[in-house]
Write a protein that holds these residues in place. Structure first.
Motif, mmCIF file in Angstrom:
data_model
loop_
_atom_site.group_PDB
_atom_site.id
_atom_site.type_symbol
_atom_site.label_atom_id
_atom_site.label_comp_id
_atom_site.label_asym_id
_atom_site.label_seq_id
_atom_site.Cartn_x
_atom_site.Cartn_y
_atom_site.Cartn_z
ATOM 1 N N TYR A 102 -14.484 -32.898 10.718
ATOM 2 C CA TYR A 102 -13.319 -31.671 10.427
ATOM 3 C C TYR A 102 -12.468 -31.470 11.574
ATOM 4 O O TYR A 102 -11.327 -30.841 11.382
ATOM 5 N N CYS A 103 -12.692 -31.809 12.830
ATOM 6 C CA CYS A 103 -11.924 -31.376 13.918
ATOM 7 C C CYS A 103 -11.551 -30.079 13.778
ATOM 8 O O CYS A 103 -10.126 -29.926 14.044
ATOM 9 N N PRO A 104 -12.217 -29.039 13.873
ATOM 10 C CA PRO A 104 -12.029 -27.671 13.623
ATOM 11 C C PRO A 104 -11.266 -27.316 15.083
ATOM 12 O O PRO A 104 -11.749 -27.802 16.205
ATOM 13 N N GLU A 105 -10.498 -26.520 14.981
ATOM 14 C CA GLU A 105 -9.793 -25.926 15.945
ATOM 15 C C GLU A 105 -10.786 -24.813 16.943
ATOM 16 O O GLU A 105 -11.395 -24.222 16.318
ATOM 17 N N VAL A 106 -10.487 -24.534 18.300
ATOM 18 C CA VAL A 106 -11.159 -23.766 19.130
ATOM 19 C C VAL A 106 -10.884 -22.410 18.387
ATOM 20 O O VAL A 106 -11.803 -21.424 18.455
ATOM 21 N N GLU A 107 -9.568 -22.275 17.855
ATOM 22 C CA GLU A 107 -9.436 -20.651 17.340
ATOM 23 C C GLU A 107 -10.003 -20.268 15.986
ATOM 24 O O GLU A 107 -10.294 -19.228 15.638
ATOM 25 N N SER A 108 -11.230 -21.314 15.651
ATOM 26 C CA SER A 108 -12.051 -20.927 14.472
ATOM 27 C C SER A 108 -13.311 -20.243 14.929
ATOM 28 O O SER A 108 -13.982 -19.899 14.161
ATOM 29 N N TRP A 109 -13.412 -19.915 16.009
ATOM 30 C CA TRP A 109 -14.505 -19.134 16.659
ATOM 31 C C TRP A 109 -14.812 -17.793 15.800
ATOM 32 O O TRP A 109 -15.888 -17.742 15.670
ATOM 33 N N PRO A 110 -13.981 -17.082 15.411
ATOM 34 C CA PRO A 110 -14.040 -15.662 14.690
ATOM 35 C C PRO A 110 -15.062 -15.939 13.552
ATOM 36 O O PRO A 110 -15.745 -15.295 13.049
ATOM 37 N N ALA A 111 -14.716 -17.044 12.739
ATOM 38 C CA ALA A 111 -15.511 -17.353 11.440
ATOM 39 C C ALA A 111 -16.926 -17.673 11.795
ATOM 40 O O ALA A 111 -17.963 -17.353 11.135
ATOM 41 N N VAL A 112 -16.997 -18.552 12.729
ATOM 42 C CA VAL A 112 -18.512 -18.656 13.426
ATOM 43 C C VAL A 112 -19.291 -17.511 13.834
ATOM 44 O O VAL A 112 -20.407 -17.062 13.412
ATOM 45 N N ALA A 113 -18.751 -16.635 14.730
ATOM 46 C CA ALA A 113 -19.196 -15.147 14.998
ATOM 47 C C ALA A 113 -19.614 -14.571 13.822
ATOM 48 O O ALA A 113 -20.598 -13.811 13.920
ATOM 49 N N ALA A 114 -18.758 -14.390 12.937
ATOM 50 C CA ALA A 114 -18.977 -13.477 11.635
ATOM 51 C C ALA A 114 -20.226 -14.217 10.808
ATOM 52 O O ALA A 114 -21.063 -13.374 10.452
ATOM 53 N N ALA A 115 -20.191 -15.550 10.921
ATOM 54 C CA ALA A 115 -21.345 -15.946 9.989
ATOM 55 C C ALA A 115 -22.879 -15.805 10.887
ATOM 56 O O ALA A 115 -23.774 -15.479 10.227
ATOM 57 N N LEU A 116 -22.804 -16.004 12.069
ATOM 58 C CA LEU A 116 -23.867 -15.791 12.690
ATOM 59 C C LEU A 116 -24.339 -14.340 12.615
ATOM 60 O O LEU A 116 -25.381 -14.088 12.385
ATOM 61 N N ALA A 117 -23.444 -13.300 12.737
ATOM 62 C CA ALA A 117 -23.771 -12.113 12.658
ATOM 63 C C ALA A 117 -24.167 -11.560 11.176
ATOM 64 O O ALA A 117 -25.255 -10.929 11.076
ATOM 65 N N ARG A 118 -23.556 -12.231 10.227
ATOM 66 C CA ARG A 118 -24.421 -12.016 9.026
ATOM 67 C C ARG A 118 -25.778 -12.512 8.775
ATOM 68 O O ARG A 118 -26.605 -12.020 8.018
ATOM 69 N N ALA A 119 -26.033 -13.584 9.575
ATOM 70 C CA ALA A 119 -27.587 -14.206 9.679
ATOM 71 C C ALA A 119 -28.527 -13.398 10.666
ATOM 72 O O ALA A 119 -29.605 -13.780 10.967
ATOM 73 N N ALA A 120 -27.773 -12.197 11.320
ATOM 74 C CA ALA A 120 -28.568 -11.401 12.201
ATOM 75 C C ALA A 120 -28.995 -12.022 13.321
ATOM 76 O O ALA A 120 -29.919 -12.100 14.219
ATOM 77 N N ILE A 121 -28.052 -13.062 13.774
ATOM 78 C CA ILE A 121 -27.935 -13.817 15.115
ATOM 79 C C ILE A 121 -27.047 -13.222 15.969
ATOM 80 O O ILE A 121 -25.755 -13.262 15.626
ATOM 81 N N GLU A 122 -27.412 -12.758 17.298
ATOM 82 C CA GLU A 122 -26.525 -12.316 18.158
ATOM 83 C C GLU A 122 -25.461 -13.169 18.264
ATOM 84 O O GLU A 122 -25.879 -14.046 19.156
ATOM 85 N N PRO A 123 -24.186 -13.121 18.104
ATOM 86 C CA PRO A 123 -23.285 -14.162 18.586
ATOM 87 C C PRO A 123 -22.899 -14.154 20.068
ATOM 88 O O PRO A 123 -22.766 -12.871 20.564
#
Ligand code: ZN
Length: 170
Positions: A102-123
């Motif tokens: 997928y070669c995702p951009e570094v700027e895609s971080w907020p999507a990862v942080a939000a998904a982690l938070a939803r899974a109750a993992i401290e991002p």
């Protein structure tokens, strides 16, 4: 959120079609259950992940292709993460955007942080390892940039300064 289409070889996409995607981590219980299903009841594990179009974290064995984890769909981000048992809970040790599918951009971080938070993992504040990707405009190779060296590893052509997988869905 931006989404990223699969940019890897077609034969991989064909191979994974019809396969179930990665495990949907809707909450912390789903994460625990997934680790148990793999027999990982202590210690840590590094796995393949995507953030799907709905913003949900999906996990698969680290040897899985990202496009298999996504079920062939576009993603909001993708990479590898290392999870670790901490008592009865699961914590995050490392997370990157390393996905040549997928070669995702570094700027895609907020999507990862939000998904982690939803899974109750401290991002964490951001990636523990971040990568820049460029497609070679001369030969088409997908390159992972190392040491700010913007030269194609296959044909030695100069690589563009800006991210150039301009194949966003939507
Ligand atoms: Zn090249």
């Amino acid at each position: 959120m931006k989404s990223y289409r699969y940019v890897g070889p077609d034969e991989v996409l064909v191979r994974v079609q019809g396969q179930a995607g990665g495990a949907a981590i809707v909450d912390h219980d789903a994460l625990r259950n997934w680790l148990h299903s793999l027999g990982v009841v202590r210690g840590s594990i590094t796995c393949t992940y995507v953030i799907d179009e709905a913003g949900l974290l999906r996990l698969a064995d680290r040897h899985s292709e990202h496009v298999a984890c996504s079920g062939g769909r576009p993603v909001q981000s993708a990479g590898e993460m290392t999870l670790r048992w901490a008592g009865d809970a699961v914590e995050l040790d490392a997370v990157s955007n390393l996905s040549t599918g997928y070669c995702p951009e570094v700027e895609s971080w907020p999507a990862v942080a939000a998904a982690l938070a939803r899974a109750a993992i401290e991002p964490p504040a951001t990636w523990t390892a971040a990568y820049e990707f460029r497609r070679c405009t001369a030969c088409g190779e997908r390159n992972v940039i190392k040491d700010a060296w913007y030269v194609c590893e296959v044909c030695d052509a100069d690589l563009p300064e800006a991210w150039n997988f301009d194949q966003r869905a939507g």
